[in-house]
Design a protein around this motif. Structure first.
Motif: not given
Length: 562
Positions: A491-494, A513-514, A524-525
């Motif tokens: 997952v991704r953030r910014n 996308r989160e 995993t992020m």
């Protein structure tokens, strides 16, 4: 490198017999032609190959090209597996074609970047043709040299960016409007084709500046309140219509959502939401950046307008580029995003204006510009050679310390070819400056040859260091090494679009996308943050790695495990 504008008698200079003197007096000689071509090619070619794709437009364009080559779908643009509809198609298609044809000879990103060279060459050709029509053969070389000498053009002209396709369309359209005085139908055809190419290259903004120019010309002067100009407009409309319609038609055929998404992005402007302080600041953005961005074209353009102020209505060669610049500036300021690349079309009419009255420029002003250019580029050239020596030998120590601080841990690899090219061009620049006779034209020639020399040194002696600092190749490898086998998803953030594109290209790292429901099963992020503002990941997440590119103080990447 002939600059056939000045009719003044050049100042005499002693010839010691080592090299012939070069007089920019309006004549054309094989030596000056060869020097002009050397400057153009030395300015255009370095930087197109030999380095990784860098972030922002380069990363986004190459991410889209990579997906096109992997999937075979050249209509639905994607980045790292997700739809990306913000870019117009022409540059992406040409870049993908270069990568497909030459990808076995060059790295795919280098091959794709050759599209930038193609569109810039087309822009320079259209500008030279417009200058011949408008001012005469004496302006052919000077207009091109003044254009490529503008500070704001240098970096953008060597990046993978759709703005260059739009710029080529604007240059073609401007040539069509100039040609219309002599050949109304052919001029209208070129102007309409320019509108279509500008639209396919960079959407509504670049096409809009041409349409606005066509609309304001009749109000600007009697030259365009004629039946022949009406014919030009009719032909231009007929030529532009199918080119403008083809991309929306393709998107509509692909899916209604694709067309709707592209239109929403392409027509977005600051006027759609509440107007506040930020929007007001954006309105003045191009007025703030043009003094350095369009240097040295704008002072020469201002002189031309001042010189022609009493006879302006009769000076078509001044009135047309002045009206074009005014239309370009207003449309871009009102509707364009506050980004440097949107100012590129303004450099075209400024270059045409700048050569219109170069003959009448006071000798003192021309000499001041000439001296300023020579001293500036001598300083930066010496600085680059000093940096090269420090990277190779560690001496002088202060320069080596700066390099070590900016690009930690890097060891410079000597290249004889790069060293030989840098040495050759430095010597050519010194000889041209030393042997050219003083004239108004020499100021432009020396300025552009100086900026070309510095750019060539940067792309030969300094490219390894710049690439090490800007490339995401090493970062992607380190992130991939920290992701354990069997990871369900990330997952991704910014995480920005350029970073997503490059992580996918280098390490096949794809993220979710989160906000996506599928993110709930990810273990995993990956977080991108500014070093001074790193938010908490939230309950259940444990940091396992943190890193950034060498010397990067603006981005940090953090990997978490659930």
């Amino acid at each position: 490198m002939s600059s056939p504008m000045s009719t003044e008698s050049p100042s005499p200079r002693v010839n010691w017999g080592l090299t012939p003197t070069i007089s920019f007096d309006g004549t054309s000689t094989p030596l000056k032609t060869a020097l002009f071509l050397v400057v153009c090619f030395a300015w255009l070619l370095p930087g197109l190959v030999g380095h990784d794709p860098w972030k922002y437009d380069e990363a986004i364009v190459f991410g889209s090209v990579t997906e096109m080559l992997r999937s075979g779908d050249w209509l639905t643009f994607r980045i790292a597996g997700e739809a990306y509809v913000e870019k117009a198609p022409l540059f992406l298609w040409v870049a993908a074609l270069f990568a497909k044809v030459l990808g076995g000879v060059l790295p795919a990103y280098d091959a794709a970047r050759l599209a930038s060279g193609l569109f810039m060459a087309c822009t320079m050709a259209a500008l030279s043709a417009a200058s011949i029509e408008l001012v005469g053969l004496r302006a052919l070389r000077l207009a091109v040299l003044l254009f490529i000498g503008c500070l704001g053009l240098l970096l953008r002209a060597h990046e993978m960016t759709p703005d260059l396709a739009g710029l080529a369309g604007v240059a073609l359209g401007l040539y069509g409007l100039v040609l219309a005085a002599r050949r109304p139908r052919l001029g209208g055809l070129a102007a309409g084709a320019g509108v279509g190419v500008a639209f396919l290259g960079n959407g509504f903004l670049h096409a809009g500046v041409l349409v606005a120019t066509m609309a304001v010309l009749p109000a600007a002067g009697r030259f365009w309140r004629t039946r022949s100009y009406a014919v030009t407009l009719g032909v231009a409309l007929a030529a532009a219509a199918p080119l403008v319609a083809i991309w929306p038609a393709i998107l509509s055929f692909a899916s209604h959502d694709s067309l709707a998404g592209w239109l929403a992005t392409a027509t977005a402007s600051r006027w759609q939401g509440p107007f506040g302080k930020d929007q007001a600041s954006d309105l003045a953005y191009f007025a703030r950046v043009l003094p350095w961005y369009a240097w040295p074209a704008w002072p020469l353009a201002a002189w031309a307008v001042w010189r022609a102020r009493r006879t302006l209505r009769e000076r078509r060669e001044v009135l047309l580029p002045l009206a074009a610049f005014a239309a370009f500036f207003l449309v871009t300021s009102l509707f364009g995003d506050a980004r440097e690349a949107n100012g590129l079309p303004m450099l075209l009419p400024l270059a045409l204006l700048g050569v219109a009255e170069l003959d009448s420029l006071p000798r003192g002003a021309a000499s001041a510009l000439d001296w300023f250019g020579m001293m500036t580029f001598l300083f930066f050239g010496a600085l680059l050679w000093l940096g090269f020596a420090a990277a190779m030998t560690g001496k002088p120590a202060f320069a080596a310390e700066i390099i070590a601080r900016e690009v930690p841990g890097y060891r410079y690899q000597f290249s004889f070819i790069a060293f030989a090219l840098a040495s050759l061009l430095t010597m050519i620049w010194i000889v041209v400056v030393a042997r050219s006779l003083r004239s108004n034209s020499r100021a432009i020639v020396n300025w552009t040859s100086g900026i070309t020399m510095v750019w060539m040194l940067m792309m030969t002696l300094g490219l390894q260091l710049v690439d090490q600092a800007r490339s995401y190749r090493g970062l992607a490898a380190r992130v991939a090494a920290q992701i354990p086998d069997g990871t369900a998803c990330i997952v991704r953030r910014n995480l920005g679009d350029p970073q997503r594109a490059l992580l996918d290209y280098y390490a096949r790292i794809r993220t979710v996308r989160e906000e996506d429901p599928a993110a709930a099963r990810c273990d995993t992020m990956l977080v991108q943050a500014a070093p001074v503002r790193i938010a908490q990941a939230g309950p259940g997440w444990t940091e396992v790695w943190r890193g950034s590119r060498p010397g990067d103080r603006s981005e940090v990447f953090i990997l978490y495990r659930r």
